[in-house]
Motif scaffolding. Structure first.
Motif, PDB file in Angstrom:
ATOM      1  N   SER A 180      -6.558  -3.823  -5.939  1.00 48.17           N
ATOM      2  CA  SER A 180      -6.644  -2.416  -6.341  1.00 48.17           C
ATOM      3  C   SER A 180      -8.005  -1.806  -5.999  1.00 48.17           C
ATOM      4  CB  SER A 180      -6.364  -2.266  -7.832  1.00 48.17           C
ATOM      5  OG  SER A 180      -7.268  -3.054  -8.581  1.00 48.17           O
ATOM      6  N   TRP A 181      -8.979  -2.609  -5.685  1.00 45.71           N
ATOM      7  CA  TRP A 181     -10.301  -2.127  -5.328  1.00 45.71           C
ATOM      8  C   TRP A 181     -10.349  -1.531  -3.924  1.00 45.71           C
ATOM      9  CZ3 TRP A 181     -11.987  -5.160  -1.279  1.00 45.71           C
ATOM     10  CH2 TRP A 181     -11.405  -6.422  -1.162  1.00 45.71           C
ATOM     11  N   VAL A 182      -9.294  -1.768  -3.109  1.00 47.57           N
ATOM     12  CA  VAL A 182      -9.211  -1.136  -1.790  1.00 47.57           C
ATOM     13  C   VAL A 182      -8.648   0.263  -1.983  1.00 47.57           C
ATOM     14  CG1 VAL A 182      -8.172  -1.217   0.506  1.00 47.57           C
ATOM     15  CG2 VAL A 182      -8.901  -3.338  -0.597  1.00 47.57           C
ATOM     16  N   ILE A 183      -9.431   1.267  -1.597  1.00 47.73           N
ATOM     17  CA  ILE A 183      -9.028   2.659  -1.778  1.00 47.73           C
ATOM     18  C   ILE A 183      -8.169   3.129  -0.606  1.00 47.73           C
ATOM     19  CG2 ILE A 183      -9.900   5.034  -1.984  1.00 47.73           C
ATOM     20  CD1 ILE A 183     -12.444   3.731  -3.293  1.00 47.73           C
ATOM     21  N   ALA A 184      -8.600   2.851   0.606  1.00 43.35           N
ATOM     22  CA  ALA A 184      -7.848   3.275   1.786  1.00 43.35           C
ATOM     23  C   ALA A 184      -8.185   2.357   2.958  1.00 43.35           C
ATOM     24  CB  ALA A 184      -8.178   4.714   2.125  1.00 43.35           C
ATOM     25  N   PRO A 185      -7.234   1.979   3.734  1.00 42.31           N
ATOM     26  CA  PRO A 185      -5.816   2.242   3.523  1.00 42.31           C
ATOM     27  C   PRO A 185      -5.249   1.282   2.483  1.00 42.31           C
ATOM     28  CG  PRO A 185      -6.088   0.909   5.484  1.00 42.31           C
ATOM     29  CD  PRO A 185      -7.467   1.217   4.961  1.00 42.31           C
ATOM     30  N   THR A 186      -4.293   1.718   1.722  1.00 41.94           N
ATOM     31  CA  THR A 186      -3.656   0.811   0.768  1.00 41.94           C
ATOM     32  C   THR A 186      -2.609  -0.046   1.479  1.00 41.94           C
ATOM     33  OG1 THR A 186      -2.093   2.532   0.138  1.00 41.94           O
ATOM     34  CG2 THR A 186      -4.068   2.268  -1.227  1.00 41.94           C
ATOM     35  N   VAL A 187      -2.089   0.485   2.588  1.00 46.88           N
ATOM     36  CA  VAL A 187      -1.113  -0.233   3.410  1.00 46.88           C
ATOM     37  C   VAL A 187      -1.526  -0.036   4.866  1.00 46.88           C
ATOM     38  CG1 VAL A 187       1.305  -0.361   4.131  1.00 46.88           C
ATOM     39  CG2 VAL A 187       0.752   0.192   1.758  1.00 46.88           C
ATOM     40  N   TYR A 188      -1.480  -1.093   5.634  1.00 41.49           N
ATOM     41  CA  TYR A 188      -1.712  -0.943   7.078  1.00 41.49           C
ATOM     42  C   TYR A 188      -0.829  -1.903   7.847  1.00 41.49           C
ATOM     43  CZ  TYR A 188      -4.567  -5.142   8.006  1.00 41.49           C
ATOM     44  OH  TYR A 188      -5.004  -6.418   8.195  1.00 41.49           O
ATOM     45  N   GLN A 189      -0.572  -1.546   9.087  1.00 39.30           N
ATOM     46  CA  GLN A 189       0.242  -2.395   9.937  1.00 39.30           C
ATOM     47  C   GLN A 189      -0.651  -3.194  10.864  1.00 39.30           C
ATOM     48  OE1 GLN A 189       3.177  -0.020  11.939  1.00 39.30           O
ATOM     49  NE2 GLN A 189       4.576  -0.180  10.241  1.00 39.30           N
ATOM     50  N   THR A 190      -0.563  -4.477  10.690  1.00 41.71           N
ATOM     51  CA  THR A 190      -1.143  -5.382  11.661  1.00 41.71           C
ATOM     52  C   THR A 190       0.052  -5.946  12.406  1.00 41.71           C
ATOM     53  OG1 THR A 190      -2.673  -7.188  12.008  1.00 41.71           O
ATOM     54  CG2 THR A 190      -1.192  -7.394  10.116  1.00 41.71           C
ATOM     55  N   PHE A 191      -0.108  -6.916  13.201  1.00 43.67           N
ATOM     56  CA  PHE A 191       1.008  -7.445  13.976  1.00 43.67           C
ATOM     57  C   PHE A 191       0.854  -8.950  14.096  1.00 43.67           C
ATOM     58  CE2 PHE A 191       0.232  -3.107  15.120  1.00 43.67           C
ATOM     59  CZ  PHE A 191       1.499  -2.552  15.194  1.00 43.67           C
ATOM     60  N   TYR A 192       1.869  -9.592  14.612  1.00 36.98           N
ATOM     61  CA  TYR A 192       1.790 -11.021  14.909  1.00 36.98           C
ATOM     62  C   TYR A 192       2.500 -11.279  16.234  1.00 36.98           C
ATOM     63  CZ  TYR A 192       6.620 -11.536  13.254  1.00 36.98           C
ATOM     64  OH  TYR A 192       7.966 -11.432  13.090  1.00 36.98           O
ATOM     65  N   CYS A 193       2.153 -12.374  16.869  1.00 34.24           N
ATOM     66  CA  CYS A 193       2.740 -12.745  18.152  1.00 34.24           C
ATOM     67  C   CYS A 193       3.789 -13.833  17.939  1.00 34.24           C
ATOM     68  CB  CYS A 193       1.669 -13.285  19.097  1.00 34.24           C
ATOM     69  SG  CYS A 193       0.368 -12.110  19.493  1.00 34.24           S
ATOM     70  N   ALA A 194       4.892 -13.689  18.644  1.00 36.94           N
ATOM     71  CA  ALA A 194       5.930 -14.713  18.585  1.00 36.94           C
ATOM     72  C   ALA A 194       6.801 -14.597  19.832  1.00 36.94           C
ATOM     73  CB  ALA A 194       6.788 -14.554  17.334  1.00 36.94           C
TER      74      ALA A 194
END
Length: 99
Positions: free
Chosen positions: A18-32
């Motif tokens: 909860s200490w993260v103000i922004a971004p609260t959600v982010y898209q990272t990715f993975y390789c497969a």
């Protein structure tokens, strides 16, 4: 299914951060995915008498992995209540490739 980049969503609130103000959600990715085997043919000799040399890469030698990342800018609150900005390097996967 060849080597590709797939979406992975990180939700800091669901992680209890909860200490993260922004971004609260982010898209990272993975390789497969699969990496094709590399075939190398070497030709030598005369037109009528050719020798063929075939080299096949070991299947374990080539894998789908990250080749490029970018930074993530985060706004957060520290233990003292100060609001801080930080750029965290290599947090977002940008590109995948076979290595």
């Amino acid at each position: 299914s060849r080597c590709c980049r797939y979406v992975l969503e990180i939700n800091f609130n669901l992680m209890g951060w909860s200490w993260v103000i922004a971004p609260t959600v982010y898209q990272t990715f993975y390789c497969a995915g699969d990496c094709p085997e590399m075939n190398i043919y070497a030709f030598s000799g005369s037109r009528d008498n050719r020798m063929y040399s075939f080299v096949r890469r070991n299947e374990d030698a080539s894998c789908c992995s990250a080749t490029k990342h970018s930074d993530l800018s985060i706004l957060y609150q520290n233990e003292k209540g100060d609001i801080l900005h930080e750029v965290v390097p290599n947090m977002v996967l940008e590109q995948c490739g076979c290595s």
